[in-house]
Motif scaffolding. Structure first.
Motif, PDB file in Angstrom:
ATOM      1  N   TRP A 245       0.839  -1.205   0.000  1.00  0.00           N
ATOM      2  CA  TRP A 245       0.000   0.000   0.000  1.00  0.00           C
ATOM      3  C   TRP A 245       0.873   1.254   0.000  1.00  0.00           C
ATOM      4  N   ILE A 246       1.930   1.242   0.786  1.00  0.00           N
ATOM      5  CA  ILE A 246       2.805   2.412   0.874  1.00  0.00           C
ATOM      6  C   ILE A 246       3.564   2.630  -0.436  1.00  0.00           C
ATOM      7  N   LEU A 247       3.950   1.551  -1.089  1.00  0.00           N
ATOM      8  CA  LEU A 247       4.771   1.671  -2.292  1.00  0.00           C
ATOM      9  C   LEU A 247       3.952   1.917  -3.549  1.00  0.00           C
ATOM     10  N   TYR A 248       2.825   1.229  -3.683  1.00  0.00           N
ATOM     11  CA  TYR A 248       2.085   1.264  -4.945  1.00  0.00           C
ATOM     12  C   TYR A 248       0.635   1.728  -4.799  1.00  0.00           C
ATOM     13  N   GLY A 249       0.160   1.917  -3.571  1.00  0.00           N
ATOM     14  CA  GLY A 249      -1.223   2.339  -3.384  1.00  0.00           C
ATOM     15  C   GLY A 249      -2.232   1.276  -3.741  1.00  0.00           C
ATOM     16  N   ASN A 301      -2.711   9.345  -1.796  1.00  0.00           N
ATOM     17  CA  ASN A 301      -1.908  10.235  -2.643  1.00  0.00           C
ATOM     18  C   ASN A 301      -1.466   9.530  -3.916  1.00  0.00           C
ATOM     19  N   ILE A 302      -0.992   8.292  -3.763  1.00  0.00           N
ATOM     20  CA  ILE A 302      -0.520   7.533  -4.930  1.00  0.00           C
ATOM     21  C   ILE A 302      -1.663   7.281  -5.904  1.00  0.00           C
ATOM     22  N   ASN A 303      -2.824   6.890  -5.387  1.00  0.00           N
ATOM     23  CA  ASN A 303      -3.978   6.651  -6.256  1.00  0.00           C
ATOM     24  C   ASN A 303      -4.477   7.940  -6.902  1.00  0.00           C
ATOM     25  N   PHE A 304      -4.423   9.036  -6.157  1.00  0.00           N
ATOM     26  CA  PHE A 304      -4.845  10.330  -6.707  1.00  0.00           C
ATOM     27  C   PHE A 304      -3.948  10.729  -7.876  1.00  0.00           C
ATOM     28  N   ILE A 308      -6.377  10.281 -11.001  1.00  0.00           N
ATOM     29  CA  ILE A 308      -6.956  11.602 -11.258  1.00  0.00           C
ATOM     30  C   ILE A 308      -6.001  12.470 -12.072  1.00  0.00           C
ATOM     31  N   CYS A 309      -4.717  12.420 -11.735  1.00  0.00           N
ATOM     32  CA  CYS A 309      -3.730  13.266 -12.425  1.00  0.00           C
ATOM     33  C   CYS A 309      -3.015  12.542 -13.557  1.00  0.00           C
ATOM     34  N   ASN A 310      -3.338  11.259 -13.767  1.00  0.00           N
ATOM     35  CA  ASN A 310      -2.733  10.461 -14.843  1.00  0.00           C
ATOM     36  C   ASN A 310      -1.206  10.427 -14.739  1.00  0.00           C
ATOM     37  N   ASN A 311      -0.722  10.309 -13.516  1.00  0.00           N
ATOM     38  CA  ASN A 311       0.717  10.228 -13.264  1.00  0.00           C
ATOM     39  C   ASN A 311       1.016   8.857 -12.658  1.00  0.00           C
ATOM     40  N   SER A 312       1.482   7.942 -13.484  1.00  0.00           N
ATOM     41  CA  SER A 312       1.748   6.576 -13.047  1.00  0.00           C
ATOM     42  C   SER A 312       3.236   6.274 -12.927  1.00  0.00           C
ATOM     43  N   THR A 313       4.064   7.322 -12.911  1.00  0.00           N
ATOM     44  CA  THR A 313       5.518   7.120 -12.850  1.00  0.00           C
ATOM     45  C   THR A 313       6.003   6.818 -11.443  1.00  0.00           C
ATOM     46  N   GLY A 314       5.153   6.936 -10.453  1.00  0.00           N
ATOM     47  CA  GLY A 314       5.578   6.715  -9.081  1.00  0.00           C
ATOM     48  C   GLY A 314       6.148   7.983  -8.482  1.00  0.00           C
ATOM     49  N   TYR A 315       6.667   7.870  -7.290  1.00  0.00           N
ATOM     50  CA  TYR A 315       7.184   9.057  -6.613  1.00  0.00           C
ATOM     51  C   TYR A 315       8.675   8.889  -6.351  1.00  0.00           C
ATOM     52  N   ASP A 354       3.607  16.227  -1.058  1.00  0.00           N
ATOM     53  CA  ASP A 354       4.175  17.373  -1.777  1.00  0.00           C
ATOM     54  C   ASP A 354       3.852  17.294  -3.265  1.00  0.00           C
ATOM     55  N   MET A 355       3.881  16.095  -3.831  1.00  0.00           N
ATOM     56  CA  MET A 355       3.549  15.946  -5.248  1.00  0.00           C
ATOM     57  C   MET A 355       2.097  16.303  -5.511  1.00  0.00           C
TER      58      MET A 355
END
Length: 745
Positions: A245-249, A301-304, A308-315, A354-355
């Motif tokens: 959950w913490i790594l990939y949501g 945050n990861i799922n958002f 929602i933001c179409n950002n699947s590159t991770g953090y 922050d992202m």
């Protein structure tokens, strides 16, 4: 626990030494050894029989320890044990005492054999198996000792000297394992309703971990170490779920054991608010609610960012956090002194938060959209609102069935092109639209029209549908106030023509116009001060607080909370919350007086205009003109009485509004006090009721809500020198206009 072979302590005498002194010839009768020697050897026969029974009970106890009935010891239906052999009371008592170990083992065995789903409960069963390995080893050692001490002919001279295993020795050998097994049985009993003697529900998932974690705080180091060992095995699936959950949501929880739950049927727009939530029942006791909220926010945050933001590159830093989680032992999950896992979770939370804030505030320009809502739905853009009001006058006067969305949208476009709103950003203008609320056929467009704002994408998480509905409610209230102001301004302009008639043709309408001007001026003052209060003291002050809170927010939840507080403050200060319903009703009653005045002046203007035309046409007919003037004078007298009545009603409503206003006892009482000062700046109403001249202390506020028959009201009422006969049952003076200014004692 050690895996060494069990060695029993020696005793002074063996059966071999007894054989050298006595010769005994025994037979078995019904499983008991009976002596057939003479009376001189009777005592030894009894001793031999007792020893045989004890040996047989020891054998049976080995079976009992494994959940199997023995030859002489059996378990009854009520889970108690009975001894079928004829043994002495001490031996029976000691054997039954040792049966408790079998009772504990049966509880564990029953729990293990019970079918159950869930990775955590399966890990619990695996942990029980690991703890029982030592138990099985000790039983095997005891069995080996018994077999080595067993002889085909116990008194044979060629047999080796061996000592029997007595019940006391058996109890000593199982002392350590017995305490561990009792703890395991207690844990199992606390987690399973079929095993427990008290009413409990089936525990699984995080709730099962909490039950085991209680024993890690035990004062006995043996019990504590056992609980830590067992909890380490049980929490491995929980640790894997947490890491994923913490790594990939993502939630890998097919059996609903994790303390974070997901609603698969939730809409994409409600991802942040409704899709994920904390399942309190599954929250382990070693994870606090604050930590759980941080863990929840990290995955959200990861799922958002992904959905929602179409950002699947991770953090950034995810690989490092993954390595930390893989290398950190499971014990860090519930050990208080180890901060490795906690620091990794905090880092993931701060990075993803922050992202999200960067995407929301910088990329999606949340502040610009909030400012647009303030300008257009909260009527902050004055030129646009004024021009839109003028363009919508005829359209909104129609009944609801004759309103059409495309007509309203076209008028909105015209208002945008003709005002400073045309310089607004295209994205904001595309989102601005009109909306027709549900209404009955008797209502007009003024009752159902409002501006709308289409909030989608990342900003839709803050500006949800419910939030936009609150903005619509605020717009409706402010729009009504703006309309009342426009009506009063139009009435004031129309008086110019009537004053011309008064000076040249109709001097008799002068008293009516004078009274009308006084009433209009009072109502304009009331509306302007109310508008100023809502627009500046309510909205602008709340807006400043919103900007401060948004700028210092560390995650999306804080931004949402700050905006909700902003809306809640405005709605409360705009008299739209439940606690200020009476104030809102009084305000609408005052606005209703404006509509009555408008209807009266419309009819009066038509009547005066018709009279002017008639007098001009009948200028040469003296008799008819005199008769007509007399008839018109009677109408003017009636009109003056009607205006005076409207004036009295208006002042009475304003007075009641001030009384209720001064009686507010909430966090907005200070701002409402400012409104009260503005409405009664010259203390016109305060001279008619001493309650309005007192400061807003607790005592004066209590008086506003106190019945006239109560002792508190009577005492304060007397000290204020008010007349009880001039007060209604609700504490409001009826004839306050006829009262003289009241002097305090």
């Amino acid at each position: 626990m050690s895996s060494r072979r069990v060695v029993f302590p020696s005793v002074p005498m063996s059966y071999s030494s007894l054989h050298k002194s006595f010769t005994v010839n025994s037979t078995f009768v019904n499983g008991n050894r009976r002596s057939v020697t003479g009376g001189g050897l009777q005592s030894f026969a009894i001793l031999d029989n007792s020893s045989f029974i004890e040996r047989e009970l020891v054998r049976d106890l080995l079976f009992i320890f494994q959940g199997i009935d023995g030859k002489f010891i059996r378990q009854k239906k009520d889970k108690s044990y009975e001894i079928l052999a004829e043994a002495s009371a001490p031996i029976r008592e000691l054997a039954l005492k040792l049966c408790e170990l079998g009772h504990c083992y049966n509880k564990i065995k029953l729990f293990k054999e019970k079918p159950s789903a869930g990775t955590i409960i399966q890990s619990f069963k695996h942990g029980l198996d690991l703890e029982l390995h030592e138990y099985y080893r000790i039983l095997a050692d005891i069995k080996s000792q018994i077999q080595e001490s067993t002889f085909d002919t116990p008194l044979a001279e060629e047999s080796k000297s061996r000592e029997d295993i007595t019940l006391i020795k058996l109890g000593i050998c199982i002392t350590d394992v017995r305490s561990r097994l009792e703890i395991l049985a207690c844990v199992v009993e606390a987690c399973s309703p079929e095993i427990s003697t008290t009413p409990v529900h089936q525990k699984y998932g995080g709730e099962l971990c909490s039950s085991i974690h209680l024993y890690t705080e035990h004062g006995d180091p043996v019990i504590k170490s056992l609980a830590v060992s067992l909890l380490t095995t049980v929490t491995k699936p929980l640790y894997l779920m947490l890491g994923h959950w913490i790594l990939y949501g993502e939630l890998e929880d097919p059996c609903n054991e994790f303390f974070i739950a997901s609603d698969k049927d939730c809409r994409k727009e409600d991802l942040w608010h409704s899709k994920y939530h904390i399942r309190g029942k599954m929250l382990p006791s070693f994870i606090s609610m604050k930590q759980a909220e941080i863990i929840l926010a990290t995955g959200k945050n990861i799922n958002f960012l992904r959905d929602i933001c179409n950002n699947s590159t991770g953090y950034e830093g995810r690989a490092e956090i993954k390595k930390t989680i893989e290398e950190t032992p499971v014990e860090c999950l519930f050990m208080e002194n180890d901060k490795l896992l906690s620091n990794a979770i905090q880092k993931a939370y701060r990075t993803t938060s922050d992202m999200v804030l960067k995407v929301l505030i910088q990329d999606s320009r949340l502040i610009d959209h909030l400012n647009a809502l303030k300008k257009y739905l909260l009527l902050g853009q004055g030129d646009f609102i004024q021009y839109l009001l003028e363009l919508l006058q005829k359209e909104l006067a129609k009944p609801v069935p004759k309103l059409y969305q495309h007509n309203l949208s076209a008028i909105l476009e015209s208002a945008i092109r003709a005002t400073n709103a045309q310089f607004e950003d295209d994205d904001i203008l595309r989102r601005l639209d009109t909306r027709i609320l549900y209404g009955s056929e008797k209502e007009t467009g003024w009752d159902v029209f409002c501006l709308d704002y289409k909030a989608n994408g990342p900003i839709g998480t803050v500006l949800t549908e419910d939030v936009i509905v609150k903005y619509n409610q605020l717009f409706n209230t402010l729009w009504r106030t703006k309309r009342i102001e426009a009506i009063l301004c139009a009435l004031w302009k129309n008086q110019t023509t009537l004053f011309k008639y008064q000076r040249s043709i109709m001097p008799e309408i002068g008293p009516v116009l004078h009274q009308v001007q006084l009433l209009i001026q009072e109502l304009i003052h009331f509306v302007h001060q109310t508008q100023y209060y809502i627009m500046f003291e309510a909205t602008e002050c709340a807006w400043d607080s919103l900007m401060v809170n948004v700028n210092k927010a560390t995650d999306l939840d804080e931004v949402i909370k700050a905006h909700e507080e902003f809306l809640s403050t405005i709605m409360s200060r705009s008299l739209l919350d439940i606690g200020k319903r009476e104030l809102l009703n009084q305000l609408r009653a005052i606005f209703g007086t404006v509509h009555k005045l408008n209807d009266f002046l419309t009819a009066f203007d038509e009547r005066v205009t018709a009279e002017v035309i008639s007098r001009r046409n009948l200028k040469n007919q003296i008799n008819e003109t005199v008769a007509q003037k007399n008839f018109f004078s009677e109408y003017v007298t009636q009109a003056k009485a009607e205006v005076e009545q409207l004036h009295t009603v208006s002042q009475d409503l304003v007075y009641r509004f001030l009384i209720v206003l001064n009686g507010q006892q909430d966090s907005d009482s200070i701002t409402l006090q400012c409104l009260s000062f503005r409405l009664d700046f010259n203390e016109y109403y305060a001279q008619r009721d001493a309650r309005l001249s007192f400061p807003l202390t607790y005592l004066s506020r209590r008086l506003s809500f106190t019945s006239v028959n109560s002792p508190l009201y009577q005492s304060i009422h007397t000290s204020m020198n008010l007349s009880h006969s001039a007060v209604e049952s609700n504490g409001l003076p009826v004839s306050f206009l006829r009262q003289q200014p009241i002097q305090e004692n």
